[in-house]
Design a protein around this motif. Structure first.
Motif, PDB file in Angstrom:
ATOM      1  N   TYR A  27       0.841  -1.203   0.000  1.00 47.17           N
ATOM      2  CA  TYR A  27       0.000   0.000   0.000  1.00 47.17           C
ATOM      3  C   TYR A  27       0.880   1.259   0.000  1.00 47.17           C
ATOM      4  CZ  TYR A  27      -2.845  -3.805   1.957  1.00 47.17           C
ATOM      5  OH  TYR A  27      -3.437  -5.019   2.200  1.00 47.17           O
ATOM      6  N   VAL A 406      -7.390 -10.395  -2.978  1.00 46.72           N
ATOM      7  CA  VAL A 406      -7.511 -10.890  -4.353  1.00 46.72           C
ATOM      8  C   VAL A 406      -8.954 -10.697  -4.807  1.00 46.72           C
ATOM      9  CG1 VAL A 406      -7.310 -12.907  -5.859  1.00 46.72           C
ATOM     10  CG2 VAL A 406      -5.690 -12.582  -3.964  1.00 46.72           C
ATOM     11  N   VAL A 407      -9.123 -10.050  -5.934  1.00 47.11           N
ATOM     12  CA  VAL A 407     -10.463  -9.893  -6.503  1.00 47.11           C
ATOM     13  C   VAL A 407     -10.487 -10.621  -7.840  1.00 47.11           C
ATOM     14  CG1 VAL A 407     -12.228  -8.263  -7.272  1.00 47.11           C
ATOM     15  CG2 VAL A 407     -10.735  -7.663  -5.356  1.00 47.11           C
ATOM     16  N   GLU A 411     -13.000 -15.550  -6.233  1.00 47.62           N
ATOM     17  CA  GLU A 411     -13.054 -14.948  -4.904  1.00 47.62           C
ATOM     18  C   GLU A 411     -14.359 -14.166  -4.700  1.00 47.62           C
ATOM     19  OE1 GLU A 411     -10.238 -14.690  -2.302  1.00 47.62           O
ATOM     20  OE2 GLU A 411      -9.951 -16.614  -3.280  1.00 47.62           O
ATOM     21  N   LEU A 412     -14.892 -13.576  -5.774  1.00 43.25           N
ATOM     22  CA  LEU A 412     -16.155 -12.825  -5.653  1.00 43.25           C
ATOM     23  C   LEU A 412     -17.323 -13.769  -5.387  1.00 43.25           C
ATOM     24  CD1 LEU A 412     -15.677 -10.124  -8.434  1.00 43.25           C
ATOM     25  CD2 LEU A 412     -15.970  -9.680  -5.990  1.00 43.25           C
ATOM     26  N   LEU A 414     -19.926 -15.179  -6.869  1.00 46.70           N
ATOM     27  CA  LEU A 414     -21.331 -14.823  -7.105  1.00 46.70           C
ATOM     28  C   LEU A 414     -22.227 -16.048  -7.171  1.00 46.70           C
ATOM     29  CD1 LEU A 414     -21.409 -11.700  -9.445  1.00 46.70           C
ATOM     30  CD2 LEU A 414     -20.845 -11.956  -7.041  1.00 46.70           C
TER      31      LEU A 414
ATOM     32  N   GLU B  31      -5.402   2.873   0.748  1.00 49.52           N
ATOM     33  CA  GLU B  31      -6.193   2.147  -0.246  1.00 49.52           C
ATOM     34  C   GLU B  31      -5.620   0.753  -0.450  1.00 49.52           C
ATOM     35  OE1 GLU B  31      -6.560   4.738  -3.657  1.00 49.52           O
ATOM     36  OE2 GLU B  31      -8.112   5.867  -2.592  1.00 49.52           O
ATOM     37  N   VAL B  32      -6.374  -0.239  -0.024  1.00 51.19           N
ATOM     38  CA  VAL B  32      -5.914  -1.621  -0.144  1.00 51.19           C
ATOM     39  C   VAL B  32      -6.419  -2.259  -1.433  1.00 51.19           C
ATOM     40  CG1 VAL B  32      -5.765  -1.882   2.358  1.00 51.19           C
ATOM     41  CG2 VAL B  32      -7.850  -2.595   1.175  1.00 51.19           C
ATOM     42  N   LEU B  33      -7.360  -1.588  -2.090  1.00 53.46           N
ATOM     43  CA  LEU B  33      -7.875  -2.073  -3.375  1.00 53.46           C
ATOM     44  C   LEU B  33      -7.448  -1.107  -4.470  1.00 53.46           C
ATOM     45  CD1 LEU B  33     -11.618  -2.782  -2.395  1.00 53.46           C
ATOM     46  CD2 LEU B  33      -9.810  -4.505  -2.654  1.00 53.46           C
ATOM     47  N   GLN B  37     -10.234  -2.921  -8.866  1.00 52.83           N
ATOM     48  CA  GLN B  37     -10.840  -3.852  -7.907  1.00 52.83           C
ATOM     49  C   GLN B  37     -12.102  -3.262  -7.286  1.00 52.83           C
ATOM     50  OE1 GLN B  37      -7.335  -4.603  -5.417  1.00 52.83           O
ATOM     51  NE2 GLN B  37      -7.327  -6.720  -6.134  1.00 52.83           N
ATOM     52  N   ALA B  40     -14.778  -3.670  -9.785  1.00 51.03           N
ATOM     53  CA  ALA B  40     -15.193  -5.073  -9.896  1.00 51.03           C
ATOM     54  C   ALA B  40     -16.125  -5.460  -8.751  1.00 51.03           C
ATOM     55  CB  ALA B  40     -13.959  -5.980  -9.921  1.00 51.03           C
ATOM     56  N   ILE B  41     -15.829  -4.971  -7.551  1.00 51.45           N
ATOM     57  CA  ILE B  41     -16.666  -5.319  -6.385  1.00 51.45           C
ATOM     58  C   ILE B  41     -18.028  -4.627  -6.474  1.00 51.45           C
ATOM     59  CG2 ILE B  41     -16.867  -5.104  -3.876  1.00 51.45           C
ATOM     60  CD1 ILE B  41     -13.783  -5.578  -3.786  1.00 51.45           C
ATOM     61  N   ALA B  44     -19.970  -6.394  -9.077  1.00 47.71           N
ATOM     62  CA  ALA B  44     -20.465  -7.680  -8.567  1.00 47.71           C
ATOM     63  C   ALA B  44     -21.677  -7.469  -7.666  1.00 47.71           C
ATOM     64  CB  ALA B  44     -19.351  -8.400  -7.811  1.00 47.71           C
ATOM     65  N   LEU B 268     -12.552 -12.556   1.086  1.00 40.99           N
ATOM     66  CA  LEU B 268     -12.755 -11.139   1.380  1.00 40.99           C
ATOM     67  C   LEU B 268     -13.505 -10.459   0.240  1.00 40.99           C
ATOM     68  CD1 LEU B 268      -9.426 -10.092   3.146  1.00 40.99           C
ATOM     69  CD2 LEU B 268     -11.284 -11.531   3.933  1.00 40.99           C
ATOM     70  N   ALA B 269     -13.132 -10.769  -1.009  1.00 42.93           N
ATOM     71  CA  ALA B 269     -13.792 -10.124  -2.150  1.00 42.93           C
ATOM     72  C   ALA B 269     -15.279 -10.461  -2.168  1.00 42.93           C
ATOM     73  CB  ALA B 269     -13.124 -10.556  -3.454  1.00 42.93           C
ATOM     74  N   GLY B 270     -15.627 -11.734  -1.934  1.00 42.09           N
ATOM     75  CA  GLY B 270     -17.029 -12.142  -1.927  1.00 42.09           C
ATOM     76  C   GLY B 270     -17.797 -11.471  -0.803  1.00 42.09           C
ATOM     77  N   LEU B 272     -17.071  -8.605   0.628  1.00 47.45           N
ATOM     78  CA  LEU B 272     -17.227  -7.175   0.313  1.00 47.45           C
ATOM     79  C   LEU B 272     -18.309  -6.956  -0.747  1.00 47.45           C
ATOM     80  CD1 LEU B 272     -13.426  -6.242   0.324  1.00 47.45           C
ATOM     81  CD2 LEU B 272     -15.144  -5.415   1.980  1.00 47.45           C
ATOM     82  N   ALA B 273     -18.390  -7.859  -1.713  1.00 48.83           N
ATOM     83  CA  ALA B 273     -19.418  -7.732  -2.751  1.00 48.83           C
ATOM     84  C   ALA B 273     -20.808  -7.906  -2.138  1.00 48.83           C
ATOM     85  CB  ALA B 273     -19.179  -8.764  -3.849  1.00 48.83           C
ATOM     86  N   MET B 321     -10.568  -5.348   5.467  1.00 49.03           N
ATOM     87  CA  MET B 321     -11.904  -5.102   4.916  1.00 49.03           C
ATOM     88  C   MET B 321     -12.444  -3.746   5.355  1.00 49.03           C
ATOM     89  SD  MET B 321     -13.858  -8.724   4.414  1.00 49.03           S
ATOM     90  CE  MET B 321     -13.619  -9.527   6.006  1.00 49.03           C
ATOM     91  N   MET B 323     -10.579  -1.035   5.588  1.00 49.68           N
ATOM     92  CA  MET B 323      -9.974  -0.072   4.650  1.00 49.68           C
ATOM     93  C   MET B 323     -10.608  -0.216   3.264  1.00 49.68           C
ATOM     94  SD  MET B 323      -5.982   0.085   6.012  1.00 49.68           S
ATOM     95  CE  MET B 323      -5.647  -1.647   6.295  1.00 49.68           C
ATOM     96  N   ALA B 324     -10.894  -1.453   2.856  1.00 52.02           N
ATOM     97  CA  ALA B 324     -11.547  -1.682   1.561  1.00 52.02           C
ATOM     98  C   ALA B 324     -12.970  -1.119   1.567  1.00 52.02           C
ATOM     99  CB  ALA B 324     -11.568  -3.177   1.253  1.00 52.02           C
TER     100      ALA B 324
END
Lengths: 505, 505
Positions: A27, A406-407, A411-412, A414, B31-33, B37, B40-41, B44, B268-270, B272-273, B321, B323-324
Motif C-alpha cells: 500500500y 484478491v479480486v 473470490e467474488l 457470485l 487504499e488496499v484495493l 478492484q 469489480a466489487i 459484482a 474477502l472479495a465475496g 465485500l461484494a 476489509m 480499509m476496503a
C-alpha cells in the motif's frame, strides 16, 4: 499456503504459525507531511549542519570529514558541513540493498516496500512470569535466541536481546556472536560498541558464511545500530563502528536518540530537523569512509513525559514522527528504520496498545527495518519472554494485513452467493469447504473462546497463555544445521580472542 | 490548548483529558484495493442485486421497492433490483450531513474527513473488576452513561450500552431514551428494533430539543444501526425502523453482519461484494421512503475462526476489509461506518491489540463513524467499565495522531538547536519551558513510571488502574444542564407510553 509453507510450519512443532517470509507493504505510505513541509525540514537539517555543525568526538572521523571540506565551527569542537558536501555524499548511498544471512533462504532486502522485523536489542534485564525481572545470564540469552529462531515472523536478531551478566563485559560480545551463528540461521546484527567488537562480528560472520573477509565486503550482511549522542554528536565507540562497518561495506543504521523536550526541541518539527541533521552528518562520514556504503535512516523520535521528564514511548507523537521520518528518508533516498516501543512494565493492555501504535506508525510510514519489533518492555530496559510471543502475534497480524485482497471471479463467489438462501449460511458450501483450512489468519496466542468456555478453562489471560507458548516453542526448538568444521572454527576464534583480551588486562 | 479546552478539562474533575472535539483525519486514506478492484466489487454487488436479488421480509418494504420497478425473483421471496434503479436511488443520498445533539456545542458532522467515535452498543452483559460479568440493570446503565458523558473523546451514545435486565423488554427503550436525554447532552443513537421503539426515539428527541416532530425532519439528529440479516435479507423490525428513520429524514446506518465463512463467502472479495449489495438494497429502500434521506455505508465484515466456527474480530481480515469498505463507500458517495472490536474476554493485551487493529483499519480507511469505539469486550457480548477507560485512551491517542505536524520557524527551533551544546539537553531552554504544559499528549491510564517506582507502588497493571479511573470519573460526574420543563415533558412522555404499552398487554 504453499507446500513449502506447510513444511516450515510443521518444523516449528505443534504451534501453528505463518511460514518464514519476507514481508512487503503493497500500500502507499501514509504521508503526514506535505511535500513543502518535507522540503522545509530537510532544508532546516542542512542549515543546522552548515551553520551550527555536528561534533565528531573521534579525531580520525573529524579529520576525515574536514579533509573533505568541512570546517571547524566554534569553541564546542563542532564541525560545519556544507550542504553541497552533504548532498554529494548522500547521493552515493544506495536506496536499497540485499542482506545476506547464514541460511541463504533467510536473506533479506532492505529498502523499497520490504519490511524486516528485528527482535528486541539492548535491554539490561530479562523477565518472565515465573522468575520475574532480573539481570539475564548467557544460558537465558541462548534460550531467548532459540525463540527468535523459532518464531518465523522475526527476521533478524538485534545484536543481543539482553546482556549476559554472568560473562565478562570485555569479551561477552564473542559469546553473543557464537550464539547468533550457531543457534540461529537468520540475519543477525552486530554489537557495534567500538572497533574491536565490530571487527569481531565481521570476522565471525565471514567464518560462519565460509567466506573471506574480502568476499564479505561484496554483499552487506551485518547491520550495526549507530546511535548518535543527541543532540548533535557521535561518540568514539560509535564512530569506530561506523569506520569498521562502512569500511567493510556493511550497514550503518544511523539512529539519533531524540526524545523531544530532552535531547531535541519540545516540538515535532524541530526534533525531525535535528534527527535528519544527525543522520546526514553520519551518512557523510560513512560515505567518506567508503563510497556507496549502505546506510539506513534510523528514527527513534519520541517525546518525554512533560510532567516527569521520563521517556514516553508508543505515543501519538511517536507514531506521527515515524510516518514523517519515512517521508524524510524517502526524500533522501535512504531505507528507513523505525521501532515498536512501549513504556509499560508488564505485558498488559498498555504494552499492547503502545506497541501497536508504534508498529502501525512504522508500517504505515513504510519502515524497511522495524527494530525491537518483538520482546521489548519497560522502555527497552527489559526483554520479556511473554511479550516476545505477544509481539510475534502482532507482527503476524500485520504481515497478513499487508497481504493484498484478491479480486477474481472465484473470490467474488457470485454463484455461491446465489446458492445460499437469504438468511441462510455459508458454512457448508463447496466454496467454503474448499477454503476451510487456510482461508483466514490463525492466531498464536489470541483466544476466541466464548466467555463460558474460557471461564471453565480457568479464565486464562493473554500474558499467561504466552507463558505456556514460549515454553512449548523452546521444547520444540531444533538447532539449524551447521557444518561442524564451521562451528569449530567459530569456537576457535572465540577462544583465541578471549585469550588475547585476557592477556591484555 | 484553547482557554475553552482548559475549562472543559477542569469540568471533568481531576482526571486530565483532551477537550471535547470533533476529530478529523487530514491524511489520505490507505487504499488496499486498486481502482479496478473497487469497480469489480461494485459491479459484482449490482449483479447480485440484479440477478439473485434481496429479500425484504416486510411486505410494505417489498411492495415499495417493487412499485419502483424491482421484480420478484424466485421461490425464496427475493426481489431483483436492477442496477439503474439502485444507482438512481443511491444518487439521492447525501455524501455528508450534520447531526444535531441536545447540546448544540456537541453537534457532529458525518462524512468527509470527520470521524465520530460512538460508545459500545448492544451487549447483553456488563462487567467490571469488582463484580465480574453479569446481566446489567438500569442503575448500572445510567452509570455507564455518566461515564460516556464524562469522557470527552466519546462523541455519541450507541443506543444502549447494555440491556437493563431489571426493566420489562417491551418498554425499557423508553427508560433508555430518558437516560440518554437527561444524563447526557451528546449525540445519541436510537434503539431501532421495530416501528414503535424508533418512533418513540423521534418523539423524545423532539421533546428534548424543544422542537416539533416536523422541525426534527429539517436536520438529522438520530442514527439507527440497521443490521441486515445476512445473507441478503432484512427482517421486519429493521425494515420498520428504516421506514421510520428515513421517513423523518433521520439516519439509517446500514450495516450487514457479514462474517466471512458463515454469513458470507469465505473470501474477502465475496464478503465485500455481498456487503455492498446488502447496503445498496437498503439504501434503495430508504431513498424510496424519502428522497435524500441520510444513510451510511456500514461495514462489519470480519471472518469466522475456521477451526471453531466462532466469530473472529479485530483480525487482519477485519482491518483490511475496513480499509476496503471505506474505498467502496467513497466510490458510492456515502459516509462510512466501521467499528472497534475484539473477541477477548478480559481487558488484557489481546483486547488492546485487537481493538487497535480494528481502530487503525477504521481510521486509515477514513471511517466517519466508529461504533463500539469504547467499552466493547467478548465479541460484543459485554460492556466493560475498565475497557471503556482503556479505549478512551486509545481514541485520544488516535485523535492526537491525526493532529497535523506544524512546520514553522518557531517549531523548527533552529536557534534553540544552535544554543544547546552537543550532547547537552533541551530541558531548560526557553523554547522547551514555553511548551512545558501542553507540548505532548498526556495519557489517562498509561503508566510511564520506571520499573522500580511502579513496583514500589504495587505493580498495578492497566486493567486495575482503569478500575480506579472509572470510579473517579463517576464521582466527578456532573449532570449536564437541562430545562426542568423539558425533563418533566420527557418523563411524562415515558409514563404515558408505558401506560399505553401496559394497557395493551
Amino acid at each position: 499456503m504453499t507446500r513449502k509453507g506447510h513444511r516450515e510450519r510443521r518444523k516449528a512443532g505443534a504451534i501453528r504459525q505463518l511460514p518464514w517470509q519476507q514481508v512487503r507493504n503493497p500500500y502507499a505510505p501514509v504521508e503526514v507531511l506535505s511535500a513543502d513541509q518535507v522540503e522545509a525540514i530537510v532544508g532546516a537539517a542542512l542549515t543546522i549542519l552548515e551553520t551550527t555543525g555536528f561534533r565528531f568526538l573521534r579525531e580520525e572521523s573529524r579529520k576525515l570529514v574536514e579533509s573533505a571540506g568541512a570546517e571547524p565551527a566554534n569553541g564546542r569542537g563542532m564541525t560545519r558541513l556544507g550542504r553541497d558536501l552533504v548532498m554529494a555524499k548522500l547521493a552515493l548511498a544506495p536506496t536499497q540493498f540485499a542482506l545476506r544471512a547464514r541460511n541463504r533462504a533467510r536473506d533479506l532486502v532492505i529498502g523499497g516496500n520490504h519490511i524486516v522485523f528485528a527482535a528486541v536489542g539492548g535491554p539490561a534485564f530479562v523477565s518472565d512470569l515465573d522468575k520475574g525481572r532480573r539481570p539475564g545470564n548467557y544460558a537465558e540469552m541462548c534460550d531467548y535466541f532459540r525463540l527468535i529462531q523459532s518464531l518465523n515472523i522475526i527476521h533478524q536478531e538485534c545484536g543481543g536481546c539482553f546482556e549476559p551478566m554472568d560473562l565478562p563485559p570485555e569479551s561477552r560480545h564473542l559469546d553473543l556472536y557464537l550464539a547468533q551463528h550457531t543457534l540461529l540461521d537468520k540475519s543477525a546484527q552486530a554489537y557495534p560498541l567500538g572497533r574491536e567488537r565490530t571487527a569481531d562480528c565481521l570476522e565471525m560472520t565471514a567464518i560462519s558464511f565460509g567466506i573471506s573477509r574480502e568476499a564479505l565486503t561484496e554483499n552487506p550482511a551485518v547491520v550495526g545500530i549507530i546511535n548518535t549522542n543527541s543532540p548533535m554528536q557521535i561518540d568514539i565507540p560509535m564512530a569506530e563502528a561506523v569506520h569498521e562497518l562502512a569500511g567493510a561495506n556493511q550497514v550503518c543504521c544511523i539512529t539519533p536518540f531524540t526524545l523531544a523536550g530532552s535531547m531535541s526541541p519540545a516540538t515535532l518539527a524541530g526534533t525531525l530537523a535535528q534527527q535528519t541533521a544527525e543522520v546526514l552528518a553520519v551518512v557523510t562520514l560513512a560515505q567518506l569512509v567508503r563510497e556507496g556504503a549502505p546506510v539506513i535512516y534510523g528514527a527513534f523520535a519520541s517525546n518525554v513525559d512533560m510532567q516527569s521528564g521520563a521517556p514516553a514511548l508508543g505515543t501519538p507523537e511517536y507514531a506521527k514522527m515515524a510516518m514523517a521520518s519515512g517521508q524524510l528518508a524517502r526524500r533522501l533516498g535512504l531505507p528507513f528504520r523505525s521501532s515498536s516501543t512501549t513504556t509499560a512494565n508488564v505485558a498488559d493492555a498498555q504494552s499492547a496498545y503502545e506497541s501497536q501504535m508504534s508498529l502501525w506508525g512504522a508500517v504505515m510510514g513504510h519502515a524497511n527495518l522495524v527494530v525491537h519489533a518483538a520482546g521489548w518492555l519497560e522502555g527497552g530496559l527489559t526483554a520479556s519472554l511473554e511479550k516476545l510471543v505477544i509481539d510475534a502475534e502482532m507482527l503476524q497480524m500485520m504481515a497478513e494485513t499487508l497481504k493484498p485482497i484478491v479480486v477474481s471471479d472465484e473470490e467474488l463467489a457470485l454463484d455461491t452467493i446465489a446458492e445460499v438462501p437469504p438468511g441462510g449460511h455459508h458454512f457448508g458450501t463447496a466454496h467454503t469447504l474448499a477454503r476451510y483450512e487456510s482461508a483466514f489468519y490463525t492466531p498464536i496466542v489470541s483466544n476466541r473462546q466464548n466467555f463460558e468456555s474460557w471461564q471453565e478453562q480457568g479464565s486464562v489471560d493473554t500474558l499467561t497463555r504466552a507463558n505456556g507458548l514460549w515454553k512449548q516453542l523452546l521444547a520444540d526448538y531444533e538447532k539449524p544445521p551447521i557444518d561442524p568444521a564451521t562451528e569449530e572454527a567459530l569456537t576457535d576464534y572465540v577462544e583465541r580472542r578471549k585469550a588475547e583480551i585476557a592477556g591484555r588486562q
